[in-house]
Structures are given as structure tokens and as C-alpha cells.
Design a protein around this motif. Structure first.
Motif, PDB file in Angstrom:
ATOM      1  N   LEU A  56      44.179  30.891  34.569  1.00 22.07           N
ATOM      2  CA  LEU A  56      43.653  31.642  33.424  1.00 22.07           C
ATOM      3  C   LEU A  56      44.527  31.435  32.196  1.00 22.07           C
ATOM      4  CD1 LEU A  56      41.599  33.808  32.405  1.00 22.07           C
ATOM      5  CD2 LEU A  56      43.308  35.525  33.077  1.00 22.07           C
ATOM      6  N   GLU A 102      36.366  38.299  38.909  1.00 23.21           N
ATOM      7  CA  GLU A 102      35.052  38.608  38.343  1.00 23.21           C
ATOM      8  C   GLU A 102      35.159  39.554  37.157  1.00 23.21           C
ATOM      9  OE1 GLU A 102      30.774  38.736  37.976  1.00 23.21           O
ATOM     10  OE2 GLU A 102      32.369  37.283  38.420  1.00 23.21           O
ATOM     11  N   THR A 134      37.693  39.893  35.166  1.00 24.13           N
ATOM     12  CA  THR A 134      38.266  39.115  34.062  1.00 24.13           C
ATOM     13  C   THR A 134      37.207  38.226  33.424  1.00 24.13           C
ATOM     14  OG1 THR A 134      40.406  39.092  35.215  1.00 24.13           O
ATOM     15  CG2 THR A 134      40.104  37.522  33.407  1.00 24.13           C
ATOM     16  N   ARG A 135      36.410  37.564  34.251  1.00 23.01           N
ATOM     17  CA  ARG A 135      35.356  36.687  33.730  1.00 23.01           C
ATOM     18  C   ARG A 135      34.377  37.468  32.844  1.00 23.01           C
ATOM     19  NH1 ARG A 135      30.195  35.226  34.523  1.00 23.01           N
ATOM     20  NH2 ARG A 135      29.870  36.837  36.121  1.00 23.01           N
ATOM     21  N   LEU A 147      36.026  38.343  29.450  1.00 23.85           N
ATOM     22  CA  LEU A 147      36.639  37.289  28.641  1.00 23.85           C
ATOM     23  C   LEU A 147      36.141  37.272  27.193  1.00 23.85           C
ATOM     24  CD1 LEU A 147      37.149  34.091  30.840  1.00 23.85           C
ATOM     25  CD2 LEU A 147      38.871  35.423  29.604  1.00 23.85           C
TER      26      LEU A 147
END
Length: 232
Positions: free
Chosen positions: A160, A112, A114-115, A118
Motif C-alpha cells: 500500500l 477491504e 482500506t480499498r 482509498l
């Protein structure tokens, strides 16, 4: 000050102690830092020691708080996922609550954060380093839920990397052996063994491997690094 004059920005989770704090110190000479963690006082103390660093206190499993904290980050050059937890237990003895907590901390919170970051990472063609474990390569008896979470973390890193390669992101999984930290002392105590710091990696050695991944030249992608104690 122009954008070209700005130092790269790195966010390190789990920075209040242990490996995370060592990573922050290793990156500090070349980066401004966001120090992630739950212990605000420890983060403040580390930030006072490192020019260009500031605390970034947040509970990573609190989705709303995480989204609010990440919302202020517009450009991010480096994201180091150092926060994590471990729990011993055989399949027969591990509760569903332990399974859920291991995956919530070691996988879901990582995914989460990382999302959410991004867009900022894409803007900088950034680097993501995930502190994994030897347990993410081979599962040993008594480490079922922990190893499963670390295998999942490795799969997340692989996905990823493949998805974000066109956007210039570099993703590294760092698989470490046992490290001389407070967490490791607790693990050895649970195992009933003798704690011998000289048998383990130093946090500074792990931080050096993170720095290697972060500073690799643009033509090199360090996808996986395995770091084991020389003492075996």
C-alpha cells in the motif's frame, strides 16, 4: 463553516475498548472521530466522552455492511486499523477454521476497508496506521496462524505504501509488544501464566506512538515503528 475550518477526520477500528479506545482518546484533541467497532453501546459511551466523535458500528468481515458504512465517507485524513484477533496454537493443532478466521479479520477486512476508503484518503493525502505486532516480525512456536496473518498485514502495508506514495498517502506499520488489555489477559490465561500488568505496555503508550505517526511533519514518513515493553 468552510473546508479550511473543518477539523481532520480519523476513523479508528476496534475503538470500543483497549488500544482502539486509547487511540481515539489520543486523537480526539485534534480530530473529529469515527469510532469503529461492533459494541454499539460501548462506542456510544466513548463518543459521549469525546467531542466531535460519533459511533461507526459495523462488522468488518461483513462485506456488504462494510461497503455501505464506508460509502458515506468522502474525505478521511486518518485511518487507524486497531481491530484484530489472536489465537494460540501450533501448526499441528490449529484448525483450518482458525486459519481462515485469523486472516479474514487481521488481513482481508483490513485490505477491504482500506480499498473502500482509498478515494477519501487520497482526497486528504491521508495517513494510514496499521496496528501490527512483534509477531509480524518474528514467529514464535504456538503462534503460527496469528504470526502468519501479521506477516501478511506487514506485506499489505508495504505494498500500500509503495502504490499510494504518488497520491500522498503515508502508511505506518506499528509493531507492538504485549499490551495490558483484556485480550492479553485471555492470552496469558490460555498460556497458563501469571498476569502481571506492569510487565506490559499500556494502551496509552501505544496510542502515543499512533499519534506520533499521524502528526509527523509532511517531510517525514514513519514507515515502521517497533514498541516494546521497557520491562522486557
Amino acid at each position: 463553516m468552510t473546508e479550511l475550518d473543518l477539523r481532520p477526520l480519523a476513523l479508528v477500528t476496534g475503538a470500543s475498548r483497549g488500544i482502539g479506545a486509547a487511540v481515539a482518546r489520543a486523537l480526539a484533541p485534534g480530530h473529529d472521530l469515527l469510532l469503529g467497532g461492533r459494541d454499539t453501546e460501548a462506542l456510544k459511551a466513548l463518543a459521549a466522552e469525546l467531542p466531535g466523535a460519533r459511533p461507526w458500528p459495523v462488522e468488518l468481515t461483513d462485506t456488504a455492511a462494510l461497503a455501505e458504512a464506508a460509502g458515506g465517507v468522502e474525505r478521511l485524513d486518518v485511518l487507524v486499523h486497531s481491530a484484530g484477533m489472536s489465537a494460540l496454537g501450533t501448526v499441528a493443532d490449529t484448525s483450518v477454521a482458525t486459519w481462515r478466521r485469523q486472516f479474514e479479520v487481521n488481513v482481508v477486512a483490513v485490505a477491504e476497508l482500506t480499498r473502500l476508503l482509498l478515494p477519501a484518503l487520497r482526497a486528504a493525502r491521508g495517513r494510514v496506521v496499521l496496528l501490527n505486532s512483534g509477531a509480524g516480525l518474528a514467529a514464535n512456536p504456538g503462534w503460527a496462524s496469528y504470526a502468519a496473518s501479521k506477516f501478511a498485514l506487514r506485506a499489505f502495508a508495504d505494498a500500500l505504501r509503495a502504490e499510494e506514495a504518488p497520491n500522498g498517502l503515508r502508511v505506518t506499520s506499528l509493531h507492538c509488544g504485549r499490551v495490558d488489555t483484556g485480550m492479553q489477559r485471555n492470552v496469558v490465561a490460555q498460556e497458563g501464566g501469571e498476569y502481571r500488568p506492569e510487565a506490559y505496555l499500556r494502551p496509552e503508550s501505544v496510542a502515543g506512538a499512533v499519534l506520533l505517526a499521524v502528526t509527523a511533519p509532511d517531510d517525514a514518513a514513519l514507515t515502521e515503528l517497533v514498541l516494546r515493553p521497557a520491562a522486557g
